[in-house]
Design an enzyme around this catalytic site. Structure first.
Site, PDB file in Angstrom:
ATOM      1  N   ASP A 157      20.855  11.512  -2.236  1.00  0.00           N
ATOM      2  CA  ASP A 157      21.777  11.998  -1.200  1.00  0.00           C
ATOM      3  C   ASP A 157      23.079  11.207  -1.252  1.00  0.00           C
ATOM      4  OD1 ASP A 157      19.717  13.740  -0.160  1.00  0.00           O
ATOM      5  OD2 ASP A 157      18.770  11.935   0.594  1.00  0.00           O
ATOM      6  N   HIS A 185      15.247  12.056   4.668  1.00  0.00           N
ATOM      7  CA  HIS A 185      15.650  12.782   3.456  1.00  0.00           C
ATOM      8  C   HIS A 185      15.296  14.254   3.676  1.00  0.00           C
ATOM      9  CE1 HIS A 185      16.247  14.013  -0.635  1.00  0.00           C
ATOM     10  NE2 HIS A 185      15.003  14.414  -0.720  1.00  0.00           N
TER      11      HIS A 185
HETATM   12  P1  NDP Z   1       8.790  17.728  -9.558  1.00  0.00           P
HETATM   13  O1  NDP Z   1       8.521  16.662 -10.553  1.00  0.00           O
HETATM   14  O2  NDP Z   1       9.957  18.613  -9.761  1.00  0.00           O
HETATM   15  O3  NDP Z   1       8.931  17.097  -8.078  1.00  0.00           O
HETATM   16  C1  NDP Z   1       8.005  16.145  -7.612  1.00  0.00           C
HETATM   17  C2  NDP Z   1       8.288  15.787  -6.190  1.00  0.00           C
HETATM   18  O4  NDP Z   1       9.570  15.223  -6.069  1.00  0.00           O
HETATM   19  C3  NDP Z   1       8.257  16.957  -5.222  1.00  0.00           C
HETATM   20  O5  NDP Z   1       7.521  16.554  -4.059  1.00  0.00           O
HETATM   21  C4  NDP Z   1       9.691  17.162  -4.879  1.00  0.00           C
HETATM   22  O6  NDP Z   1       9.856  17.602  -3.546  1.00  0.00           O
HETATM   23  C5  NDP Z   1      10.202  15.766  -4.947  1.00  0.00           C
HETATM   24  N1  NDP Z   1      11.653  15.642  -4.964  1.00  0.00           N
HETATM   25  C6  NDP Z   1      12.326  14.653  -4.344  1.00  0.00           C
HETATM   26  N2  NDP Z   1      13.622  14.787  -4.480  1.00  0.00           N
HETATM   27  C7  NDP Z   1      13.817  15.888  -5.184  1.00  0.00           C
HETATM   28  C8  NDP Z   1      14.969  16.549  -5.625  1.00  0.00           C
HETATM   29  N3  NDP Z   1      16.170  16.131  -5.352  1.00  0.00           N
HETATM   30  N4  NDP Z   1      14.820  17.656  -6.352  1.00  0.00           N
HETATM   31  C9  NDP Z   1      13.598  18.104  -6.624  1.00  0.00           C
HETATM   32  N5  NDP Z   1      12.479  17.531  -6.212  1.00  0.00           N
HETATM   33  C10 NDP Z   1      12.567  16.430  -5.499  1.00  0.00           C
HETATM   34  O7  NDP Z   1       7.500  18.611  -9.351  1.00  0.00           O
HETATM   35  P2  NDP Z   1       6.474  19.190 -10.431  1.00  0.00           P
HETATM   36  O8  NDP Z   1       5.721  20.249  -9.685  1.00  0.00           O
HETATM   37  O9  NDP Z   1       7.130  19.482 -11.726  1.00  0.00           O
HETATM   38  O10 NDP Z   1       5.516  17.967 -10.695  1.00  0.00           O
HETATM   39  C11 NDP Z   1       4.688  17.417  -9.734  1.00  0.00           C
HETATM   40  C12 NDP Z   1       3.563  16.744 -10.498  1.00  0.00           C
HETATM   41  O11 NDP Z   1       2.861  15.958  -9.558  1.00  0.00           O
HETATM   42  C13 NDP Z   1       2.569  17.720 -11.117  1.00  0.00           C
HETATM   43  O12 NDP Z   1       2.375  17.349 -12.466  1.00  0.00           O
HETATM   44  C14 NDP Z   1       1.295  17.498 -10.291  1.00  0.00           C
HETATM   45  O13 NDP Z   1       0.137  17.624 -11.092  1.00  0.00           O
HETATM   46  C15 NDP Z   1       1.499  16.079  -9.849  1.00  0.00           C
HETATM   47  N6  NDP Z   1       0.787  15.606  -8.675  1.00  0.00           N
HETATM   48  C16 NDP Z   1       0.224  14.365  -8.808  1.00  0.00           C
HETATM   49  C17 NDP Z   1      -0.441  13.795  -7.779  1.00  0.00           C
HETATM   50  C18 NDP Z   1      -1.072  12.464  -7.983  1.00  0.00           C
HETATM   51  O14 NDP Z   1      -0.738  11.740  -8.914  1.00  0.00           O
HETATM   52  N7  NDP Z   1      -2.012  12.074  -7.127  1.00  0.00           N
HETATM   53  C19 NDP Z   1      -0.579  14.473  -6.473  1.00  0.00           C
HETATM   54  C20 NDP Z   1       0.089  15.742  -6.416  1.00  0.00           C
HETATM   55  C21 NDP Z   1       0.770  16.269  -7.492  1.00  0.00           C
HETATM   56  P3  NDP Z   1      10.048  19.164  -3.144  1.00  0.00           P
HETATM   57  O15 NDP Z   1       8.696  19.785  -3.350  1.00  0.00           O
HETATM   58  O16 NDP Z   1      10.478  19.096  -1.736  1.00  0.00           O
HETATM   59  O17 NDP Z   1      11.086  19.701  -4.065  1.00  0.00           O
END
Ligand code: NDP
Length: 328
Positions: A157, A185
């Site tokens: 931000d 945020h």
């Molecule tokens: P991303 O890598 O694109 O995003 C991950 C997180 O970052 C989301 O919660 C997203 O929030 C957040 N975020 C924060 N700032 C920003 C921003 N400026 N722009 C976009 N996102 C932002 O998501 P993917 O779906 O590609 O990957 C998530 C991964 O997490 C998957 O591989 C999944 O398997 C894994 N996962 C792992 C967990 C664990 O290790 N225990 C638990 C849950 C998921 P927002 O949704 O609001 O965009």
């Protein structure tokens, strides 16, 4: 000794954009060796394993070791820096309460695993949304780890705000300093330019020459632009911001470790600026000796106070919702 860095959600998009920059030394510097722990859920393991193969192919001088796991005990073992990126995204028809509950089920156990397995100097940066409340949940489950080691990312931000100011002034972003992000945020965040400078000069004076009524410009143009930038990226790019989120995460940790005079971060409140104690709220901060300090004594006029209060009210509501679930 190398630094051990755990990245949750390492198989996701932000994870993919982060890993290679960390391995290249952008986060901790060109002299610091790193060991990476890629923590995923079972569905994300293949993507994380693929990223680990590519990390090998990068032949990074600084990269000592990479491990991919879906076991938090292994993922956080000896961890010095934890980047909590993986989170449950909001699904169709999902209410905010459902989202908070789903994420409490992720960040609570991660806080416990950090407490049980991480190194005594662990620092945690939460990226996965709702980042402030996810950090609060993780901190409250991490017995023995000081709450101030848990932070939420609001650097993106701040970076967005500085970039918009640079565009409005037609000036290099490097000359723009002391922009503050207050609160959550989320769309309620308050990007505050009242203390900001451009090349050492008050930014409001410089802006007045460009945009006329600076107050009106903030209300109608600047604040909505910064707060809704994520949606704008999705509209233009067709998917969410990734590289800029990863880059801001690198900035956040680099400044935490190496020091800075002014940035913004979601940190636990001890009552500063009237923010209720225990909430993880964004404040202007400096980093000294590897610790964040909230910059105190800044004047907030009535308008700024109302903006901060509105964002803090949202944080209070989020905390009440997770309290009702017994998660904090
Ligand atoms: P991303 O890598 O694109 O995003 C991950 C997180 O970052 C989301 O919660 C997203 O929030 C957040 N975020 C924060 N700032 C920003 C921003 N400026 N722009 C976009 N996102 C932002 O998501 P993917 O779906 O590609 O990957 C998530 C991964 O997490 C998957 O591989 C999944 O398997 C894994 N996962 C792992 C967990 C664990 O290790 N225990 C638990 C849950 C998921 P927002 O949704 O609001 O965009």
């Amino acid at each position: 000794m190398a630094t051990t860095i755990t990245i949750t959600g390492a198989g996701g998009q932000i994870g993919y954009a982060l890993l290679f920059r960390i391995a290249a030394g952008d986060m901790l510097g060109a002299d610091e060796k790193v060991r990476l722990r890629l923590l995923e859920i079972p569905q994300g393991m293949a993507a994380a394993e693929g990223a680990a193969l590519e990390l090998q192919d990068g032949a990074f001088d600084l990269l000592e070791h990479v491990e991919v796991t879906d076991d938090p005990a292994v993922g956080f073992d000896g961890c010095n820096i934890a980047l909590l990126v993986g989170a449950r995204p909001r699904g169709p028809g999902m209410e905010r309460g459902d989202l908070l509950a789903a994420n409490a089920g992720i960040f609570g156990p991660q806080g416990e695993a950090i407490s049980a397995h991480a190194a005594s100097d662990v620092r945690v940066a939460v990226v996965g949304n709702p980042a402030n409340t996810n950090a609060l949940i993780a901190a409250s489950h991490a017995d023995g780890v000081p709450a101030e080691r848990f932070t939420a990312l609001t650097r993106l931000d701040e970076n967005r705000a500085r970039a918009q100011l640079a565009l409005a002034l037609d000036a290099p972003v490097s000359g723009i300093r002391r922009v503050a992000i207050w609160g959550n945020h989320s769309a309620t965040q308050f990007p505050d330019i009242s203390h900001a400078t451009v090349d050492g000069r008050p930014i409001e004076t410089a802006l007045a020459e460009r945009v006329g009524d600076v107050s009106a410009w903030q209300e109608t143009t600047f604040i909505p632009r910064v707060a809704k930038r994520g949606a704008e990226i999705i509209e233009v790019r067709g998917s969410s911001s990734v590289a800029s989120a990863a880059s801001a995460t690198i900035d956040h940790v680099r400044d935490w470790v190496h020091g800075t005079e002014w940035t913004s971060a979601g940190v636990v409140s001890f009552g500063e600026y009237g923010v209720p104690e225990g909430l993880v709220s964004s404040f202007p901060v400096r980093s000294v000796g590897g610790r964040w300090e909230i910059i105190e004594g800044l004047e907030l006029d009535e308008w700024a106070r109302a903006r901060l209060d509105a964002s803090v009210a949202e944080l209070v509501d989020e905390r009440e919702a997770v309290r009702a679930l017994g998660m904090v």
